[in-house]
Design a protein around this motif. Structure first.
Motif: not given
Length: 633
Positions: A310-322
């Motif tokens: 799964a992936a998500a973006v935080h603060a339009e800057r950080y891409l998180l991969i879990f």
């Protein structure tokens, strides 16, 4: 905004595997097609299917390498041996998945005598409905019938409450709303999106067949409807619209199992696996304005190759991969990509760490990232978890029990709105059977609640109530201002709890005050560290400047020294020449002195001779001898 990572066939079951093996010709049953294996599949696919079948039914390869020079036997042994210690259930899962990719319609074409009985549960449609009434509002209570080992049994899904959303007073608990209309066929690996209070479902996988239908669920009336979807053609020769092709696990990239995340006006693609089942961890970005692709090599250590994460973006800057999985295991690691610096990092996670999983779905609500479903090689993930993307703290929202769609793979998860509140809506999934159920959860995490309190003007005399606890669950409540100016209290998670006590409130206030103090102390320490870092950077810059100046000065001194050395060499040459001239002058002086002495001697001799001549004449005259003439002399 983040899109859901595609789920693979992560939860394999022996019945479906043996049906697939029989269909593909890897057993000795009368229904197998062993003679057609070579003609039905490419060499690579046939070898990997053989290896997976051996791994699933026998285990790791412990037989010696074949001594024959047959390339077929050598290839079969090598393919099996490369699987290492892959567990049996994972081999079964991959076997079924590859067969579905090679022959999407195998399930419907297979003999019914070898397939396990599967009954598609439609909990929200065509179910046994018993109308009941609560608080004067009628709603439907549904029951589900599932197939377990070929026999029918009634399942009680205790943690999925069946009721209408209008009467829901609990938060952080999945409910199953009453659905009307034509329910879509059960499926998984479909696509889902919310547009203007409507959830659109497209495609997916059902019984190994890829679907191409489009359905819409109205989130206000909870009514399904089917849409005839066509795509406008840009061809001049054929300007009429064309039908959309069937697909599953799709995001329109030539690969599968990747994550696709919308960041501003770009799509960020990470990982997945290619058509040869090779796992990937590459990074591609599509500019939606120019429709151009770019591949990026970010610095740092990227996540290991994986799919179904799964992936998500935080603060339009950080891409998180879990999470996600490889061919042998599932992951629970968290990676962050700074899209400005293009640098990977693996931050420290805190809180209640989620179990490893693949095939899960995720959506973001504010700074909270909700993860639902998925599973490892043994069972489905029963916990719905949430990650605060600012603090990187995990917590469990709720859990389900039993073999329910919320603990399956390939389900979809979207964020909608109902009565002005955010809701999570899940649909479908596969956990040994295909599902078509809709489930809804109202999140109540602190950041979401606080943002709503700030948005709604509440009188000073009214305060929110938090953190009253019982032995099992937290009781939280908040006050909201309705459109008519009335204040209503929403009690969450435990409506039967006792009223909050002042002592608990005081304890909560002390905890909040302590947390605030700790936060301020941490912020102060962070500011000091930042200031010290800035000072060190300034000192480093000044030192580098001084070093540069000293180097320039050193170069200048070296130049001057070289010039002085050259001048000294010339002076030494001049001195040598002068010394030579001086020696010559001394020699000449000695010669001059000698000549002068010789001259003086000669002159003295001449004078003496003259004097003698003069004295001889006088004495002769005195003696009577006349002087002689010079000529005579």
């Amino acid at each position: 905004m983040a899109t859901m990572a595609r789920a693979s066939s992560g939860l394999a079951y022996p019945e479906r595997f043996y049906a697939a093996a029989s269909y593909a010709g890897f057993d000795e049953s009368p229904n197998s097609n062993s003679k057609d294996i070579g003609s039905r599949f490419s060499n690579d696919v046939a070898l990997i299917l053989y290896a997976l079948y051996q791994q699933a039914t026998i285990g790791p390869c412990n037989v010696p390498k074949p001594s024959s020079w047959s390339p077929v036997e050598q290839g079969k042994w090598k393919s099996w041996q490369q699987l290492g210690n892959m567990i049996s259930t994972e081999a079964m899962r991959l076997f079924v998945k590859i067969l579905e990719e090679e022959e999407p319609g195998w399930y419907s074409r297979a003999s019914s005598s070898v397939l396990e009985p599967v009954i598609d549960v439609q909990m929200n449609h065509n179910s046994n409905v018993e109308p009941i009434t609560e608080n004067g509002n009628p709603f439907a209570e549904t029951k589900s019938i599932s197939a377990e080992n070929g026999s029918l049994m009634e399942t009680q899904e205790k943690d999925v409450v069946s009721e209408g959303l209008g009467s829901v007073v609990v938060y952080d608990q999945w409910i199953s709303p009453p659905i009307t209309g034509q329910c879509p066929k059960a499926r998984y690996e479909h696509g889902a999106a919310v547009v203007q209070d409507k959830m659109y479902i497209y495609g997916g996988n059902h019984n190994g067949r890829y679907l191409s239908d489009l359905h819409v669920l109205d989130l206000r009336s909870w009514t399904w409807s089917k849409v005839d979807a066509k795509v406008g053609s840009k061809s001049v020769e054929s300007p009429s619209p064309v039908n959309i092709g069937p697909c599953a696990g799709h995001s329109l990239v030539s690969r599968g199992g990747q994550s696709v995340t919308l960041v501003g006006t770009t799509l960020v693609i990470f990982g997945g696996q290619d058509a040869k089942q090779t796992l990937l961890n590459d990074l591609h970005i599509l500019d939606l304005e120019t429709m151009t692709w770019d591949e990026f090599d970010a610095v740092g250590v990227p996540p290991s190759p994986r799919s179904d994460h799964a992936a998500a973006v935080h603060a339009e800057r950080y891409l998180l991969i879990f999470g996600g999985g490889s061919h042998a295991t599932c992951f629970s690691d968290l990676h962050v990509l700074d899209l400005q610096a293009m640098e990977w990092s693996r931050p420290t996670q805190q809180g209640e760490m989620p179990a490893p999983r693949a095939g899960h779905a995720g959506v973001t609500v504010g700074e909270n990232w909700f993860i639902v479903g998925g599973g490892d090689n043994k069972s489905g993930a029963s916990e719905t978890v949430v990650l605060n993307m600012s603090t990187l703290v995990w917590s469990v929202v709720t859990s389900v029990q039993g073999r329910v769609p919320l603990a399956s793979e390939g389900l979809s998860l979207v964020v909608g709105s109902f009565n002005g509140e955010d809701i999570l809506v899940s649909f479908g999934g596969y956990n040994g059977r295909y599902n078509s159920e809709v489930n809804v959860l109202k999140p109540s995490h602190k950041s979401t609640l606080q943002s709503k309190i700030m948005e709604s003007p509440v009188p000073d005399s009214v305060s929110a109530v938090h953190n009253a606890t019982n032995p099992t669950r937290d009781l939280e409540s908040e006050f909201e201002v309705g459109q008519e100016g009335k204040i209503r209290e929403i009690v969450m998670d435990n409506v039967d709890s006792e009223p909050m006590k002042p002592k608990g409130e005081e304890t909560s206030e002390r905890i909040i005050a302590t947390l605030k103090a700790e936060k301020e102390e941490l912020e102060s320490s962070l500011n000091k560290e930042k200031l010290q870092s800035l000072q060190i950077k300034q000192e480093l810059t000044e030192a580098e400047t001084r070093n540069t100046d000293l180097y320039k000065e050193l170069q200048s001194v070296r130049g001057q020294l070289a010039a002085e050395q050259s001048r000294c060499f010339k002076l030494e040459v001049d001195v040598a020449e002068l010394r030579q001239k001086l020696q010559t002058m001394e020699t000449l002086q000695k010669e001059v002195e000698l000549l002068q002495r010789q001259k003086a001697a000669s002159e003295q001799a001449a004078l003496n001779a003259k004097q003698r001549q003069g004295s001889g004449g006088v004495w002769g005259w005195l003696a009577g001898s006349p002087p002689q003439n010079a000529d005579e002399a």
